[in-house]
Design a protein around this motif. Structure first.
Motif, PDB file in Angstrom:
ATOM      1  N   ILE A   8     -22.941  -4.668 -16.931  1.00 41.40           N
ATOM      2  CA  ILE A   8     -22.517  -5.690 -17.893  1.00 41.40           C
ATOM      3  C   ILE A   8     -21.066  -5.471 -18.268  1.00 41.40           C
ATOM      4  CG2 ILE A   8     -22.937  -6.627 -20.197  1.00 41.40           C
ATOM      5  CD1 ILE A   8     -25.847  -5.918 -19.903  1.00 41.40           C
ATOM      6  N   ARG A   9     -20.697  -4.198 -18.461  1.00 40.56           N
ATOM      7  CA  ARG A   9     -19.309  -3.917 -18.814  1.00 40.56           C
ATOM      8  C   ARG A   9     -18.355  -4.299 -17.676  1.00 40.56           C
ATOM      9  NH1 ARG A   9     -18.746   1.343 -19.021  1.00 40.56           N
ATOM     10  NH2 ARG A   9     -20.904   2.028 -18.806  1.00 40.56           N
ATOM     11  N   MET A  10     -18.771  -4.066 -16.452  1.00 37.59           N
ATOM     12  CA  MET A  10     -17.923  -4.426 -15.320  1.00 37.59           C
ATOM     13  C   MET A  10     -17.764  -5.944 -15.204  1.00 37.59           C
ATOM     14  SD  MET A  10     -16.791  -1.676 -13.794  1.00 37.59           S
ATOM     15  CE  MET A  10     -16.611  -1.043 -15.465  1.00 37.59           C
ATOM     16  N   ARG A  11     -18.843  -6.674 -15.417  1.00 36.97           N
ATOM     17  CA  ARG A  11     -18.738  -8.136 -15.349  1.00 36.97           C
ATOM     18  C   ARG A  11     -17.897  -8.678 -16.505  1.00 36.97           C
ATOM     19  NH1 ARG A  11     -24.195  -7.707 -13.491  1.00 36.97           N
ATOM     20  NH2 ARG A  11     -25.028  -8.078 -15.572  1.00 36.97           N
ATOM     21  N   THR A  12     -17.956  -8.001 -17.640  1.00 31.72           N
ATOM     22  CA  THR A  12     -17.104  -8.397 -18.760  1.00 31.72           C
ATOM     23  C   THR A  12     -15.634  -8.208 -18.404  1.00 31.72           C
ATOM     24  OG1 THR A  12     -18.851  -7.744 -20.315  1.00 31.72           O
ATOM     25  CG2 THR A  12     -16.626  -8.034 -21.205  1.00 31.72           C
ATOM     26  N   ARG A  13     -15.326  -7.138 -17.681  1.00 34.73           N
ATOM     27  CA  ARG A  13     -13.949  -6.926 -17.239  1.00 34.73           C
ATOM     28  C   ARG A  13     -13.485  -8.054 -16.330  1.00 34.73           C
ATOM     29  NH1 ARG A  13     -12.568  -0.852 -15.365  1.00 34.73           N
ATOM     30  NH2 ARG A  13     -10.905  -2.113 -14.463  1.00 34.73           N
ATOM     31  N   VAL A  14     -14.336  -8.429 -15.396  1.00 28.46           N
ATOM     32  CA  VAL A  14     -13.965  -9.511 -14.476  1.00 28.46           C
ATOM     33  C   VAL A  14     -13.760 -10.817 -15.236  1.00 28.46           C
ATOM     34  CG1 VAL A  14     -14.754 -10.893 -12.515  1.00 28.46           C
ATOM     35  CG2 VAL A  14     -15.150  -8.420 -12.535  1.00 28.46           C
ATOM     36  N   ALA A  15     -14.662 -11.096 -16.188  1.00 31.14           N
ATOM     37  CA  ALA A  15     -14.532 -12.324 -16.977  1.00 31.14           C
ATOM     38  C   ALA A  15     -13.252 -12.308 -17.805  1.00 31.14           C
ATOM     39  CB  ALA A  15     -15.750 -12.497 -17.879  1.00 31.14           C
ATOM     40  N   GLY A  16     -12.907 -11.156 -18.378  1.00 35.05           N
ATOM     41  CA  GLY A  16     -11.684 -11.061 -19.173  1.00 35.05           C
ATOM     42  C   GLY A  16     -10.441 -11.297 -18.336  1.00 35.05           C
ATOM     43  N   LYS A  17     -10.379 -10.684 -17.150  1.00 37.86           N
ATOM     44  CA  LYS A  17      -9.212 -10.898 -16.294  1.00 37.86           C
ATOM     45  C   LYS A  17      -9.119 -12.347 -15.825  1.00 37.86           C
ATOM     46  CE  LYS A  17     -10.109  -7.344 -13.518  1.00 37.86           C
ATOM     47  NZ  LYS A  17      -9.935  -6.365 -12.419  1.00 37.86           N
ATOM     48  N   THR A  18     -10.259 -12.928 -15.520  1.00 43.20           N
ATOM     49  CA  THR A  18     -10.252 -14.323 -15.071  1.00 43.20           C
ATOM     50  C   THR A  18      -9.728 -15.245 -16.161  1.00 43.20           C
ATOM     51  OG1 THR A  18     -12.162 -13.875 -13.640  1.00 43.20           O
ATOM     52  CG2 THR A  18     -11.679 -16.178 -14.151  1.00 43.20           C
ATOM     53  N   LYS A  19     -10.167 -15.038 -17.376  1.00 45.46           N
ATOM     54  CA  LYS A  19      -9.715 -15.894 -18.469  1.00 45.46           C
ATOM     55  C   LYS A  19      -8.236 -15.697 -18.761  1.00 45.46           C
ATOM     56  CE  LYS A  19     -13.777 -17.146 -21.152  1.00 45.46           C
ATOM     57  NZ  LYS A  19     -13.368 -18.551 -21.275  1.00 45.46           N
ATOM     58  N   LEU A  20      -7.758 -14.456 -18.655  1.00 48.73           N
ATOM     59  CA  LEU A  20      -6.332 -14.218 -18.888  1.00 48.73           C
ATOM     60  C   LEU A  20      -5.477 -14.924 -17.840  1.00 48.73           C
ATOM     61  CD1 LEU A  20      -6.063 -10.472 -19.966  1.00 48.73           C
ATOM     62  CD2 LEU A  20      -5.533 -12.484 -21.323  1.00 48.73           C
ATOM     63  N   LEU A  21      -5.893 -14.863 -16.582  1.00 54.74           N
ATOM     64  CA  LEU A  21      -5.138 -15.556 -15.547  1.00 54.74           C
ATOM     65  C   LEU A  21      -5.207 -17.064 -15.735  1.00 54.74           C
ATOM     66  CD1 LEU A  21      -5.702 -13.750 -12.134  1.00 54.74           C
ATOM     67  CD2 LEU A  21      -3.716 -13.711 -13.613  1.00 54.74           C
ATOM     68  N   GLU A  22      -6.359 -17.559 -16.161  1.00 52.74           N
ATOM     69  CA  GLU A  22      -6.528 -18.993 -16.325  1.00 52.74           C
ATOM     70  C   GLU A  22      -5.689 -19.533 -17.472  1.00 52.74           C
ATOM     71  OE1 GLU A  22      -7.827 -22.862 -15.877  1.00 52.74           O
ATOM     72  OE2 GLU A  22      -7.896 -21.139 -14.537  1.00 52.74           O
ATOM     73  N   VAL A  23      -5.529 -18.721 -18.537  1.00 54.97           N
ATOM     74  CA  VAL A  23      -4.831 -19.221 -19.722  1.00 54.97           C
ATOM     75  C   VAL A  23      -3.315 -19.184 -19.554  1.00 54.97           C
ATOM     76  CG1 VAL A  23      -4.499 -17.076 -21.041  1.00 54.97           C
ATOM     77  CG2 VAL A  23      -5.069 -19.197 -22.234  1.00 54.97           C
ATOM     78  N   MET A  24      -2.821 -18.502 -18.507  1.00 57.90           N
ATOM     79  CA  MET A  24      -1.384 -18.448 -18.287  1.00 57.90           C
ATOM     80  C   MET A  24      -0.870 -19.834 -17.878  1.00 57.90           C
ATOM     81  SD  MET A  24       0.009 -15.591 -18.984  1.00 57.90           S
ATOM     82  CE  MET A  24      -1.112 -15.558 -20.374  1.00 57.90           C
ATOM     83  N   PRO A  25       0.158 -20.361 -18.549  1.00 56.32           N
ATOM     84  CA  PRO A  25       0.656 -21.699 -18.217  1.00 56.32           C
ATOM     85  C   PRO A  25       1.370 -21.720 -16.870  1.00 56.32           C
ATOM     86  CG  PRO A  25       2.061 -20.669 -19.861  1.00 56.32           C
ATOM     87  CD  PRO A  25       0.886 -19.745 -19.676  1.00 56.32           C
ATOM     88  N   ASP A  26       1.282 -22.862 -16.205  1.00 57.37           N
ATOM     89  CA  ASP A  26       1.962 -23.004 -14.920  1.00 57.37           C
ATOM     90  C   ASP A  26       3.479 -22.896 -15.072  1.00 57.37           C
ATOM     91  OD1 ASP A  26      -0.410 -23.314 -13.586  1.00 57.37           O
ATOM     92  OD2 ASP A  26      -0.428 -25.497 -13.789  1.00 57.37           O
TER      93      ASP A  26
END
Length: 956
Positions: A858-876
């Protein structure tokens, strides 16, 4: 003889006894014993009576002795203990704000109840000791509150806090670089990273290292005890502090009951990851960002956790009994999960085998590279910086800087002439002065790049240079005065083998493609055997079609590309309804043929149309995009009509004659039709800015960036020209874009900071006074490592940030930030923070149980979700400014920094230390912390190395 003697004794004795009995009779022996007994008893009675009388006389003599009376204190003590304890009156006021005092009193009450009372009542029922502890705590809080009110928190929140975070990030970045330089496959890289981190810290701080506090629980507890004891010395009255028992109790409550659990929670990577996800909970996870994280992950635990979850979901989907339209949806989901599992397996095998591939090196040696035209490089901020570095390496920087200087001169001259014309209409005459300044600027460009004295000099046709000199001497300068020579310089850079042709073969070109997100990892295009299920209508081999394959072949007439909208539908995503168009794309090569589907919204078409019409002005009169419709735009008939119109738009766009007329257009078309989430050229913020700026664009002018772009010798003259224009609003939109393409000084890449130093020093001139600019520039420097790149990019980013800040807030931004800090430290916000602390540790008034550590998967999947959201929130827009690869690496570096508990503790302790230094400026906390950390092993080794290096010089 002895025997004869004993016989004679017994004989004579027996004879005497017989004679005694014959003479006195047998009862004589009893009388004799009675007489003896009476004699002894009489003597004892006489002795007892005599001793008693003598003792009484002696005690009477001792009644008035010199010894004090000892029987008075004991009854008095017993009587005092029997009295009822008088109640101790405690003033419940702590901070002067009732909304803060109430939750603080509850925190004190719960702390005493759960850490003291539960064992104290087994020893005594007397509550005076508890009341004394409570009174001491309250007194300390009152003193703490008084100090807080006297402290100016604005420098702490806007300067020191940001500096400390930037320093922490710099240490982490340099530790990563040092490990990468070693190049060894270490058994425990996390432990090695922690050790290297503290090595770099002591080299940077030079006076302190926090390795023991962050890595040893025993030393951490000792540090907190010492720190709390110092705080109690400052905050408590001398009498209470001298009471060791009470002081130790309060110290343990503060250190082990409050501070240590709080620090452990704030340092937990899993807690930080959950908080990051909660902070950006409104952002939807993007499939492309998720797959990028999987492909870039170097943690097998993350990959295995994602793979296990995907396998679990796959089994569930396969167990469903469906029919009709649902079966197609489930098949697509199954294909998606199979692809995710395949990518995870491939990545795990590569990491376990140690055959990690550097995509840049691989593409530079073997891969096909898409061609970016020179005119695109010169107008793209990210691409231009790499071309600039290359030109400086080859000695051709003068040609590039001349081209850029002329661009800046042209924009400035046009603006000045427009202002001159408007002033003439208003009856104001400054013709001679303005023309004189323009002439001075033109002569400055000529002298710096084209004259015999220029160093380095632009080598161009002497006839053109002579003609330009003649024009400058006899005619008024115009914005187009340098156009002929600029055109020749452009042709030289384009065709000379030293410049653009060789640049395309250089590693800097490959790095440029990576930053433009035009370089993909070729390792995920399917297995060698060609097996694999399709995803979303595309074959496995084309799921990651890269621009390498597409953009490198526009001139090859044997490659044919066809596309048409095959279907349309309406989607509902989190309450937002929009139309989606399915585009079927066919690409035919001499040796292969591929087909895939991609999905686009009308807004994607609109953004794509805006992008290509800006780059190719002639297309605006040829291509006509169907217009928008505000109401009933989800009607079926309307969607069919729009589908037909968009199909006509696509067919006209893909016309071979159209592609031949604009060869560079192929890159944009292929990017739009690629099977991936479309990256908009302008984000929501940029669109809003365009909507605001376009009506004002003709009236708003700003030449500050153009002034900065010209040579230093012209700065004074151009500044005077700008002053004559008066104070005008910043020009946004196209002017912001143009500001990136102005000339830098003719200097090589420099590094303004030493290799190892804190970031607390002033960042740049005229930056410290501008709080948001300072904060944003510092964070961008450290997160994206801008200081390691050329200073031209950094200066242009600074200019852009200044324009955005002024356009958004004007000159009131500092005041707004100060007001925000005041709001953060207001009673309402402090009370809210205390309540959150109370509810976290004592939910519903009950001490919270230790939260069990979550499962590793669960902790590992949380890490993946956190990185994904950080990359997604970065503006173009950020990717377009500093590059996609730099943005991605910077964001992932920050995220990785928070995945180490020891490093998180170091940052928390740094913030705590700076907080206490700000709160108690007169108590020399800086020296105290240096002493508390003096037992650091890293610090001792650093001093030994320093001593060993200085010893030879001292001997000399």
């Amino acid at each position: 003889s002895c025997l004869q003697t004993s016989l004679s004794i017994w004989g004579w004795g027996s004879l005497g006894l017989v004679l005694f009995l014959v003479t006195f009779g047998p009862f004589a022996i009893f009388y004799f014993a009675f007489y003896i007994l009476c004699f002894v008893g009489g003597g004892f009675v006489v002795t007892l009576l005599f001793g008693k009388s003598n003792s009484e006389k002696y005690l009477e003599q001792c009644e008035h002795s010199f010894l004090p009376c000892t029987s008075v204190g004991i009854p008095k003590c017993i009587e005092e203990m029997k009295r009822e304890a008088r109640p101790i009156k405690i003033d419940r006021r702590l901070t002067g704000a009732n909304i803060i005092d109430e939750p603080l009193q509850q925190v004190i009450q719960f702390s005493l109840r759960d850490y003291v009372q539960y064992w104290y009542y087994t020893l005594s029922d007397d509550e005076s000791f508890l009341l004394e502890i409570r009174q001491a705590l309250q007194y300390a809080l009152v003193q703490f509150s008084a100090r807080s009110k006297e402290t100016d928190w604005q420098p702490y929140f806007t300067t020191r806090l940001v500096d400390d975070f930037g320093t922490h990030l710099r240490v982490f970045r340099k530790a990563q670089q040092r490990i990468a330089e070693k190049g060894d496959q270490m058994k425990d890289q996390a432990e090695e990273l922690v050790d290297t981190f503290f090595e770099v810290e002591v080299e940077m701080e030079k006076e302190v290292c926090r390795d023991l506090v962050c890595t040893s629980p025993k030393d951490e507890e000792g540090f907190l005890r010492d720190l709390c004891e110092v705080l109690l010395y400052i905050l408590l009255p001398p009498g209470d502090f001298q009471n060791k028992i009470m002081r130790y109790f309060v110290r343990e409550i503060l250190s082990r009951g409050i501070l240590l659990p709080l620090i452990n929670q704030l340092s937990d990577p899993d807690y930080i990851n959950q908080y990051v996800i909660w902070m950006i909970r409104d952002s939807n996870c993007n499939y492309e960002a998720f797959m990028n994280i999987i492909k870039l992950s170097d943690n097998t635990g993350e990959l295995e956790a994602v793979k296990d979850k995907a396998s679990e979901e796959l089994q569930y989907l396969r167990s469903l009994d469906t029919a009709g339209d649902d079966i197609n949806t489930i098949k697509n989901q199954i294909n998606s999960l199979l692809y995710v599992i395949k990518v995870c397996d491939s990545r795990i095998q590569r990491l376990q085998s140690g055959k990690e591939i550097d995509t840049v090196k691989l593409a530079a040696n073997f891969g096909k590279l898409c061609t970016v035209p020179l005119d695109h490089i010169l107008v793209d901020n990210v691409a231009l910086q790499f071309f600039m570095d290359y030109m400086q390496q080859t000695g051709g920087q003068a040609h590039l800087f001349f081209w850029m200087t002329v661009e800046g001169y042209r924009v400035t001259a046009q603006q000045q002439l427009e202002v001159l014309q408007s002033r003439q209409k208003d009856g104001k005459h400054q013709t001679n002065q303005t023309k004189g300044l323009l002439r001075a600027a033109a002569f400055g460009v000529y002298e710096q790049y084209l004259s015999e004295k220029a160093s380095p000099r632009v080598n161009i046709d002497d006839n053109l240079v002579a003609k330009l000199a003649e024009t400058l001497n006899h005619e008024d300068p115009t914005p187009e005065i340098f156009d002929d020579i600029q055109r020749k310089v452009y042709e030289l850079m384009l065709r000379d083998e030293r410049f653009y042709p060789s640049f395309k073969q250089n590693v800097l070109y490959v790095r440029m493609l990576a930053e433009l997100d035009m370089l993909k990892d070729p390792s995920f295009r399917g297995s060698d055997d060609g097996e694999g299920e399709s995803f979303n209508g595309s074959p496995t081999g084309s799921i990651n079609l890269s621009l390498d394959d597409l953009s490198n072949v526009p001139s090859d007439e044997t490659v044919q590309l066809h596309a048409y909208i095959s279907d349309t539908g309406v989607c509902n995503d989190h309450g937002k309804t929009y139309a989606l168009y399915a585009i079927t794309v066919h690409r035919r090569n001499p040796n292969s043929e591929e087909t895939w589907k991609t999905y686009r919204r009308y807004s994607d078409f609109h953004d794509f149309h805006m992008r290509i019409t800006e780059q190719f002005e002639n297309l605006a009169n040829i291509l006509k995009l169907p217009g928008k419709k505000t109401f009933n735009n989800m009607d079926r008939e309307f969607l069919e009509k729009r589908k037909k119109d968009l199909n006509a738009y696509l067919q006209l766009l893909l016309n071979p004659e159209m592609m031949k007329a604009s060869p560079a257009l192929a890159h944009y078309v292929y990017d739009f039709l690629e099977n991936k989430a479309y990256s908009k050229g302008k984000g929501d913020f940029a669109r809003k800015m365009d909507t605001f700026v376009n009506p004002l664009r003709n009236s708003m002018r700003n030449v500050s960036n153009a002034v900065k772009s010209l040579p230093d010798s012209l700065a004074e003259g151009m500044t005077k020209m700008s002053d004559n224009m008066g104070k005008m609003s910043e020009r946004l939109g196209q002017d912001i874009k143009q500001s990136f393409f102005k000339v830098p000084p003719l200097i090589q890449k420099t590094y303004s900071d030493p290799e190892h130093c804190r970031v607390a020093a002033p960042i740049d001139d005229n930056v410290d006074d501008n709080i948001p600019l300072r904060v944003m520039l510092l964070l961008m420097d450290e997160v994206f490592d801008l200081k390691e790149r050329n200073q031209w990019l950094r200066r242009n980013i600074k200019n852009l940030l200044q324009q955005l800040i002024r356009a958004t807030y004007g000159d009131t931004i500092n005041r707004k930030i100060v007001d925000h800090v005041d709001w953060m430290t207001s009673p309402e916000q402090v009370a809210d923070a205390v309540k959150r602390f109370r509810d976290a540790f004592w939910p519903n008034g009950i001490l919270a149980e230790t939260v069990p550590r979550r499962d590793k998967a669960i902790r590992m999947r949380t890490r993946v979700a956190g990185k994904t959201k950080l990359l997604e929130v970065m503006p173009d827009e950020l990717k377009h400014i500093i590059g996609a690869e730099t943005t991605r690496k910077g964001i992932l570096r920050v995220f990785e920094m928070f995945q180490h508990t020891q490093l998180n503790k170091r940052m928390v302790y740094v913030f705590l230390e700076r907080f206490l230094e700000t709160l108690f400026p007169q108590n020399k906390f800086h020296e105290l912390f240096n002493k508390l950390h003096s037992r650091s092993k890293q610090m001792q080794r650093y001093k030994q190395r320093l001593h060993s290096t200085q010893a030879p010089s001292l001997q000399k």
